[in-house]
Design a protein around this motif. Sequence first.
Motif, PDB file in Angstrom:
ATOM      1  N   PRO A   1       0.844  -1.015  -0.148  1.00 18.01           N
ATOM      2  CA  PRO A   1       0.097  -0.094  -0.016  1.00 18.01           C
ATOM      3  C   PRO A   1       0.860   1.081  -0.243  1.00 18.01           C
ATOM      4  O   PRO A   1       0.454   2.376  -0.073  1.00 18.01           O
ATOM      5  N   LYS A   2       2.173   1.188   0.319  1.00 20.03           N
ATOM      6  CA  LYS A   2       3.155   2.396   0.300  1.00 20.03           C
ATOM      7  C   LYS A   2       3.251   2.772  -1.205  1.00 20.03           C
ATOM      8  O   LYS A   2       3.708   3.916  -1.345  1.00 20.03           O
ATOM      9  N   ILE A   3       3.286   1.779  -2.116  1.00 21.30           N
ATOM     10  CA  ILE A   3       3.509   2.092  -3.649  1.00 21.30           C
ATOM     11  C   ILE A   3       2.721   3.089  -4.294  1.00 21.30           C
ATOM     12  O   ILE A   3       1.402   2.805  -4.092  1.00 21.30           O
ATOM     13  N   LYS A   4       3.107   4.036  -4.749  1.00 24.98           N
ATOM     14  CA  LYS A   4       2.119   5.234  -5.622  1.00 24.98           C
ATOM     15  C   LYS A   4       2.621   5.256  -7.004  1.00 24.98           C
ATOM     16  O   LYS A   4       3.777   5.664  -7.076  1.00 24.98           O
ATOM     17  N   ILE A   5       2.263   4.691  -7.977  1.00 25.96           N
ATOM     18  CA  ILE A   5       2.709   4.872  -9.590  1.00 25.96           C
ATOM     19  C   ILE A   5       2.327   6.144 -10.066  1.00 25.96           C
ATOM     20  O   ILE A   5       1.135   6.240 -10.054  1.00 25.96           O
ATOM     21  N   ILE A   6       3.212   6.799 -10.582  1.00 24.35           N
ATOM     22  CA  ILE A   6       2.825   8.041 -11.550  1.00 24.35           C
ATOM     23  C   ILE A   6       3.531   7.493 -13.024  1.00 24.35           C
ATOM     24  O   ILE A   6       4.427   6.773 -12.881  1.00 24.35           O
ATOM     25  N   HIS A   7       2.888   8.055 -14.124  1.00 27.36           N
ATOM     26  CA  HIS A   7       3.232   7.642 -15.404  1.00 27.36           C
ATOM     27  C   HIS A   7       3.970   8.744 -16.149  1.00 27.36           C
ATOM     28  O   HIS A   7       3.495   9.937 -15.579  1.00 27.36           O
ATOM     29  N   SER A   8       4.786   8.574 -16.922  1.00 29.74           N
ATOM     30  CA  SER A   8       5.584   9.457 -17.603  1.00 29.74           C
ATOM     31  C   SER A   8       5.880   9.127 -19.069  1.00 29.74           C
ATOM     32  O   SER A   8       5.939   7.823 -19.397  1.00 29.74           O
ATOM     33  N   VAL A   9       6.386  10.125 -19.794  1.00 32.48           N
ATOM     34  CA  VAL A   9       6.716   9.682 -21.360  1.00 32.48           C
ATOM     35  C   VAL A   9       8.083  10.606 -21.349  1.00 32.48           C
ATOM     36  O   VAL A   9       7.857  11.828 -21.230  1.00 32.48           O
ATOM     37  N   TRP A  10       8.897   9.891 -21.516  1.00 32.95           N
ATOM     38  CA  TRP A  10      10.249  10.576 -21.574  1.00 32.95           C
ATOM     39  C   TRP A  10      10.511  11.159 -22.955  1.00 32.95           C
ATOM     40  O   TRP A  10      10.007  10.694 -24.035  1.00 32.95           O
ATOM     41  N   ASP A  11      11.169  12.357 -22.815  1.00 28.08           N
ATOM     42  CA  ASP A  11      11.505  13.093 -23.966  1.00 28.08           C
ATOM     43  C   ASP A  11      12.844  12.732 -24.347  1.00 28.08           C
ATOM     44  O   ASP A  11      13.984  13.157 -23.752  1.00 28.08           O
ATOM     45  N   ASP A  12      12.996  12.068 -25.275  1.00 27.93           N
ATOM     46  CA  ASP A  12      13.998  11.332 -25.596  1.00 27.93           C
ATOM     47  C   ASP A  12      15.054  12.129 -26.621  1.00 27.93           C
ATOM     48  O   ASP A  12      16.071  11.882 -27.135  1.00 27.93           O
ATOM     49  N   SER A  13      14.310  13.612 -26.744  1.00 30.05           N
ATOM     50  CA  SER A  13      15.352  14.441 -27.450  1.00 30.05           C
ATOM     51  C   SER A  13      16.306  15.380 -26.531  1.00 30.05           C
ATOM     52  O   SER A  13      17.169  15.749 -26.979  1.00 30.05           O
ATOM     53  N   LEU A  14      16.178  15.206 -25.366  1.00 34.33           N
ATOM     54  CA  LEU A  14      16.974  15.742 -24.468  1.00 34.33           C
ATOM     55  C   LEU A  14      18.088  14.807 -23.940  1.00 34.33           C
ATOM     56  O   LEU A  14      18.304  14.233 -22.985  1.00 34.33           O
ATOM     57  N   ARG A  15      19.217  15.031 -25.016  1.00 29.76           N
ATOM     58  CA  ARG A  15      20.152  14.073 -24.770  1.00 29.76           C
ATOM     59  C   ARG A  15      21.567  14.773 -24.307  1.00 29.76           C
ATOM     60  O   ARG A  15      22.390  14.399 -23.980  1.00 29.76           O
ATOM     61  N   THR A  16      21.669  16.071 -23.891  1.00 25.55           N
ATOM     62  CA  THR A  16      22.652  16.786 -23.348  1.00 25.55           C
ATOM     63  C   THR A  16      22.927  16.517 -21.998  1.00 25.55           C
ATOM     64  O   THR A  16      22.232  16.924 -21.152  1.00 25.55           O
ATOM     65  N   GLY A  17      24.136  15.777 -21.834  1.00 23.10           N
ATOM     66  CA  GLY A  17      24.446  15.120 -20.666  1.00 23.10           C
ATOM     67  C   GLY A  17      23.544  14.369 -19.975  1.00 23.10           C
ATOM     68  O   GLY A  17      23.472  14.156 -18.799  1.00 23.10           O
ATOM     69  N   GLY A  18      22.622  13.870 -20.591  1.00 15.30           N
ATOM     70  CA  GLY A  18      21.610  12.746 -19.982  1.00 15.30           C
ATOM     71  C   GLY A  18      20.613  13.347 -19.244  1.00 15.30           C
ATOM     72  O   GLY A  18      20.110  12.678 -18.223  1.00 15.30           O
TER      73      GLY A  18
END
Length: 289
Positions: free
Chosen positions: A54-71
């Motif tokens: 019950p402690k786990i809370k999932i949030i969702h995300s879509v990564w912006d794979d264009s942001l490559r400068t320095g990871g």
Amino acid sequence: MKVSGFTFIRNAEKYDYPIVEAITSILPVCDEFIVCVGNSDDNTEALIQNIDSPKIKIIHSVWDDSLRTGGQVLAIETNKAFDAISPDSDWAFYIQGDECVHEKYLSTIVKEMQDNLNNPKIECLVFSYLHFYGNYHYTANSRGWYRREMRIIRNDKTIRSYRDAQGFRRDNKHLKGKLIDATIYHYGWVKNPYFQTQKRAGFTALYTEDNTVITKIKQEELFDYSKIDNLEEFSGSHPQTMQKRISAQDWDFEFDMSKRKLSTKDRILRFIEKVTGKRLFEFRNYDLV
């Protein structure tokens, strides 16, 4: 005192990340745990759901794979998880998908959070690191491997993940931290050589869009663990959460200690560190109080 754990993850199955082991290793000391699950090509979300806490809370995300400068996308995803923790939490306990905490340290960690709760001079708690390499019996300890980093920070949203999410800063300035008697076990370089190559290719794609570089990595197919300058044998115990994974190891790796490849410069700097306890020219995100 309220403590929130937080992490981010994407393609945990595809790249064989021990994310479940990472989360469950610190879950006992957390009142809630935020997991930012990125858009994945596998069953990453199901892995997290199967922790069944019950402690786990999932949030969702879509990564912006264009942001490559320095990871930098890694820092952005870290901040998404951090920003989602409850505003009434005092401490935020960060762990990455290939890190674990040994259960023997949990009581010390809780005590340090309690003891420093009302000390505004302490903005973060700093851990020592063991970087396992090749298999579960060796650790990498040359100067290219960071020896310490913060993993517990104040629940202060002016603190931001820095660069590619190794540590945190505020306004690009170091946080004030306390080094505690606890260690993070880092397993990012311990997995079947096939998965290690796949992970390296996927990780490299976060930093460059040069397909020739990524293709070259994939052509290796099986990662060559022998290309390492220096290792030490590890004789201690691993976290309980890692025991099943360790017993399932399905590859071999041995390191010949007589073939260490330290440069003269490294030998001198290591000698100075051994004598003085200080690592010269060390990169830090924190200042120890």
